[in-house]
Design a protein around this motif. Sequence first.
Motif, PDB file in Angstrom:
ATOM      1  N   ASN A   1       0.819  -1.224   0.000  1.00 44.77           N
ATOM      2  CA  ASN A   1       0.000   0.000   0.000  1.00 44.77           C
ATOM      3  C   ASN A   1       0.845   1.262   0.000  1.00 44.77           C
ATOM      4  N   GLY A   2       2.167   1.079  -0.084  1.00 49.30           N
ATOM      5  CA  GLY A   2       3.048   2.231  -0.207  1.00 49.30           C
ATOM      6  C   GLY A   2       3.486   2.869   1.087  1.00 49.30           C
ATOM      7  N   SER A   3       3.339   2.167   2.212  1.00 47.86           N
ATOM      8  CA  SER A   3       3.735   2.744   3.495  1.00 47.86           C
ATOM      9  C   SER A   3       4.762   1.866   4.198  1.00 47.86           C
ATOM     10  N   ILE A   4       5.568   2.481   5.054  1.00 48.39           N
ATOM     11  CA  ILE A   4       6.532   1.759   5.887  1.00 48.39           C
ATOM     12  C   ILE A   4       5.910   1.564   7.262  1.00 48.39           C
ATOM     13  N   PRO A   5       5.711   0.334   7.707  1.00 52.01           N
ATOM     14  CA  PRO A   5       5.013   0.071   8.973  1.00 52.01           C
ATOM     15  C   PRO A   5       5.908   0.269  10.207  1.00 52.01           C
ATOM     16  N   PHE A   6       6.015   1.494  10.649  1.00 53.60           N
ATOM     17  CA  PHE A   6       6.820   1.759  11.841  1.00 53.60           C
ATOM     18  C   PHE A   6       6.154   1.201  13.104  1.00 53.60           C
ATOM     19  N   TRP A   7       4.828   1.084  13.075  1.00 49.15           N
ATOM     20  CA  TRP A   7       4.091   0.691  14.286  1.00 49.15           C
ATOM     21  C   TRP A   7       3.131  -0.445  13.948  1.00 49.15           C
ATOM     22  N   ASN A   8       3.109  -1.433  14.822  1.00 50.51           N
ATOM     23  CA  ASN A   8       2.180  -2.561  14.667  1.00 50.51           C
ATOM     24  C   ASN A   8       1.106  -2.470  15.744  1.00 50.51           C
ATOM     25  N   PRO A   9      -0.118  -2.133  15.386  1.00 51.98           N
ATOM     26  CA  PRO A   9      -1.164  -1.949  16.396  1.00 51.98           C
ATOM     27  C   PRO A   9      -1.806  -3.250  16.858  1.00 51.98           C
ATOM     28  N   TYR A  10      -1.385  -4.386  16.304  1.00 48.65           N
ATOM     29  CA  TYR A  10      -2.085  -5.647  16.571  1.00 48.65           C
ATOM     30  C   TYR A  10      -1.429  -6.517  17.637  1.00 48.65           C
ATOM     31  N   ILE A  11      -0.292  -6.091  18.186  1.00 49.38           N
ATOM     32  CA  ILE A  11       0.415  -6.884  19.197  1.00 49.38           C
ATOM     33  C   ILE A  11       0.600  -6.058  20.460  1.00 49.38           C
TER      34      ILE A  11
ATOM     35  N   PRO B   1       6.471  -1.149  18.382  1.00 56.60           N
ATOM     36  CA  PRO B   1       7.245  -0.840  17.165  1.00 56.60           C
ATOM     37  C   PRO B   1       7.360  -2.065  16.267  1.00 56.60           C
ATOM     38  N   PHE B   2       7.287  -1.851  14.977  1.00 58.74           N
ATOM     39  CA  PHE B   2       7.386  -2.964  14.033  1.00 58.74           C
ATOM     40  C   PHE B   2       8.732  -2.981  13.322  1.00 58.74           C
ATOM     41  N   ILE B   3       9.085  -1.885  12.658  1.00 59.56           N
ATOM     42  CA  ILE B   3      10.367  -1.826  11.962  1.00 59.56           C
ATOM     43  C   ILE B   3      11.525  -2.081  12.926  1.00 59.56           C
ATOM     44  N   ALA B   4      11.379  -1.648  14.152  1.00 54.84           N
ATOM     45  CA  ALA B   4      12.452  -1.805  15.135  1.00 54.84           C
ATOM     46  C   ALA B   4      12.642  -3.256  15.565  1.00 54.84           C
ATOM     47  N   ASP B   5      11.697  -4.125  15.212  1.00 54.59           N
ATOM     48  CA  ASP B   5      11.862  -5.556  15.484  1.00 54.59           C
ATOM     49  C   ASP B   5      12.777  -6.126  14.412  1.00 54.59           C
ATOM     50  N   LEU B   6      13.973  -6.497  14.809  1.00 54.23           N
ATOM     51  CA  LEU B   6      14.990  -6.941  13.853  1.00 54.23           C
ATOM     52  C   LEU B   6      14.489  -8.072  12.975  1.00 54.23           C
ATOM     53  N   GLN B   7      13.706  -8.987  13.555  1.00 59.62           N
ATOM     54  CA  GLN B   7      13.287 -10.179  12.833  1.00 59.62           C
ATOM     55  C   GLN B   7      12.149  -9.918  11.846  1.00 59.62           C
ATOM     56  N   SER B   8      11.668  -8.677  11.794  1.00 54.03           N
ATOM     57  CA  SER B   8      10.665  -8.365  10.773  1.00 54.03           C
ATOM     58  C   SER B   8      11.285  -8.429   9.382  1.00 54.03           C
ATOM     59  N   GLY B   9      12.587  -8.164   9.286  1.00 47.85           N
ATOM     60  CA  GLY B   9      13.286  -8.256   8.003  1.00 47.85           C
ATOM     61  C   GLY B   9      12.654  -7.422   6.914  1.00 47.85           C
ATOM     62  N   PHE B  10      12.098  -6.286   7.286  1.00 48.36           N
ATOM     63  CA  PHE B  10      11.343  -5.490   6.321  1.00 48.36           C
ATOM     64  C   PHE B  10      12.203  -5.020   5.146  1.00 48.36           C
ATOM     65  N   PHE B  11      13.446  -4.668   5.415  1.00 41.85           N
ATOM     66  CA  PHE B  11      14.301  -4.094   4.370  1.00 41.85           C
ATOM     67  C   PHE B  11      15.069  -5.148   3.568  1.00 41.85           C
ATOM     68  N   TYR B  12      14.898  -6.422   3.899  1.00 50.17           N
ATOM     69  CA  TYR B  12      15.547  -7.475   3.118  1.00 50.17           C
ATOM     70  C   TYR B  12      14.888  -7.543   1.741  1.00 50.17           C
ATOM     71  N   PRO B  13      15.633  -7.369   0.653  1.00 47.72           N
ATOM     72  CA  PRO B  13      15.030  -7.223  -0.683  1.00 47.72           C
ATOM     73  C   PRO B  13      14.061  -8.330  -1.080  1.00 47.72           C
ATOM     74  N   LEU B  14      14.415  -9.595  -0.804  1.00 51.15           N
ATOM     75  CA  LEU B  14      13.537 -10.677  -1.243  1.00 51.15           C
ATOM     76  C   LEU B  14      12.253 -10.746  -0.422  1.00 51.15           C
ATOM     77  N   ASN B  15      12.267 -10.182   0.787  1.00 49.30           N
ATOM     78  CA  ASN B  15      11.010 -10.097   1.537  1.00 49.30           C
ATOM     79  C   ASN B  15      10.028  -9.143   0.867  1.00 49.30           C
ATOM     80  N   ARG B  16      10.560  -8.164   0.177  1.00 51.68           N
ATOM     81  CA  ARG B  16       9.661  -7.217  -0.472  1.00 51.68           C
ATOM     82  C   ARG B  16       9.038  -7.785  -1.755  1.00 51.68           C
ATOM     83  N   VAL B  17       9.574  -8.882  -2.228  1.00 53.68           N
ATOM     84  CA  VAL B  17       8.913  -9.592  -3.326  1.00 53.68           C
ATOM     85  C   VAL B  17       7.558 -10.119  -2.865  1.00 53.68           C
ATOM     86  N   LEU B  18       7.433 -10.312  -1.543  1.00 51.87           N
ATOM     87  CA  LEU B  18       6.168 -10.792  -0.980  1.00 51.87           C
ATOM     88  C   LEU B  18       5.019  -9.829  -1.242  1.00 51.87           C
ATOM     89  N   ASN B  19       5.328  -8.560  -1.535  1.00 48.93           N
ATOM     90  CA  ASN B  19       4.266  -7.594  -1.848  1.00 48.93           C
ATOM     91  C   ASN B  19       3.380  -8.074  -2.994  1.00 48.93           C
TER      92      ASN B  19
END
Length: 509
Positions: A70-80, A85-103
Amino acid sequence: MKRTEKAIQSKQKLNELGTKEFPHYIPIIFFVVTTIIFFWGQLTGHSFFWEDFVEYVYPIQTFAARESANGSIPFWNPYIFNGMPFIADLQSGFFYPLNRVLNFFVDSNGHLSVWGLQFITIVHFIIAQISFYFLMIYYKRTQLSSIFTSISYAFSGIMVFHVIHPMMIYHLAWLPLILLYFDKGICTRNLKYGIASGLLLGMALLAGHPQTSLYLFFFLFLYFIWIVSIDYFRNKPSFKNILLSKLSAIITFIVAVCIFSIQYLPSRELANEAVRSESSYEKSSEGSMEFKQIISAFIPNSFGKVTPDENNNFSFYLTNGEKPSPYYYYWETSFYFGVPIVILGLFGFIVGISDKRLQILLILAVFGLFYSFGSNFFIHKIFFNLPFFNLFRMPARMMMFVVISFPISAGYGFDFLLKNSNQFKNIVIASIFPILVALLGIIGILGSLINTPSSSLGSLTTISFLSLIFSIVTFIVLYLLNAKKINYINSGIILAIIVFIDLYAAHSG
C-alpha cells in the motif's frame, strides 16, 4: 611459481584426468530440479511449513507485505500488545530485498499467500546451492565435486529444519558467496571484492536474525585472521600488501554495517527494553548439544524425529541424564549433512591439512562443534562473558561452522583422489568410524548405548542400515577412484545422487 601458473597447471592436469567442464547454467538448472523435488509437497500445496512459520513468521510478513504493498513503511504494529514498534523488530526483516517480493503475493483482501511465503523461503535453497557452487569453483574445485557438496550444504539439517525460521535460511544461503568475495578481496588485495562482500553481507543481515548475524561476523573475522597470518609467515608480503588485505576485510565489515544500520539502529533501541538483554547463563545454554549427538553426523534422526502431524505426541527421545529434552531441541540440534560428505570431508582434512583454507575450516569446525555443546563443555561459558554472545540461546546453532566446513573439505578430498593414488589407508581411516557406528546401530548395541526406547529400536535399525549402505557405496566409489577404475564423471554423478537421496530420506517431508 606464481599462483596463476599453479592454477593453470592444476587445471591442465585435471583436464588430462578426464574432467569435463559444463556451462554453469547446467548445474544451476540441476539445483532448481533438486529443490523442486525436495520441496515438492510444499510447492504443490500438499505440505506446509509449521510451528514458528505459522505462529510468528506468517503474521509479521503478512502485515509487512500488506503495508508495503500500500506504499507505506510500517513503523508501528497496532495488533500486538496493544501496539508496539514494528520496523524496530529486527526479525521483521522489512528491508531485506527478497522479503519485499512478498508484496506481489498479497491479494485484494490484504492476505499474504502462504504458498508465496513458502516459495520465497524455498528459493533460498536454490540460492544456497548456487552460492556454494561458485565458492567451490573459486576454490578451484571440479564442477562435479562443487555440485554434490552444494547439495550437502543446502539440504543439511541446519538448513532444512530451520525453514520455520526463514531468517536463518536467508543468512546461510548467502554465506558462501559472501565468503567467496571476502576471501578474494583478502588474497588478491583488490578492494572492490571487499566492497562486493560487504554489499552481500549487509543485504543478508537485513533478513533479520541477530544470532546468525553475530556468528557470520565471527566466522569471517576468524577466517580473516588465519588467512592473513598464514600468508604473512609463508610469503612475507610487503607492508603495502598486508595493508590492502586488511583494508579489504575492514571495508567488508564497514559496508555491511552501514547497510545494516538502517535496521540495526532502531532495533538496538528496542532491544534495550527487552527481557533478553538480561539473559542468564542458564537461559543462554538452552539448546546445548549432548556429546552423544555426535553420532547424528553418521546416522540422522538417531534420537527420534518430530513431525507436525503427531499432535505433540513426539517420538523424539533425547535426554540429558533422566530429564527429557524439549521437542524443539530436535530441529535446534539437527545438523546432518550426509554420511558421504562426512567420509569425504574427513579424507579431505587428512590429505589436505597443509592447505591454509582447510586449516582454518578445520579449526572453525572443531570450534563450532565444541561451542555447540553449550553447558556440556567449557567454551560456551567463556564466550558467555563476551559482548553479544550472552544474549542468545541455542548454542547448537554454531554447528553452521561445521556444516559449511565439511562439504568444502569433501570437495578437496574428491579432487585430491583425481590427481593422486595410493590413498587406500586414508580412505579406510575416513570410512571406518561411520561404518562401525552404522553396524552398531543395526545389531542393537548403539540403541543400548544411547538408551533408545524399545518402541524406536526398529526405526534406529532401519536408518542405521541406510547409513551403512551410503557409507559402503561411498567407500567403494573412493576405492575405485583411488585405483583409477572409475572415471571423474561416473564417480561424481554417483556421489551427487547418493548425497541427495541420503539427505532427502533424512530430511524431506
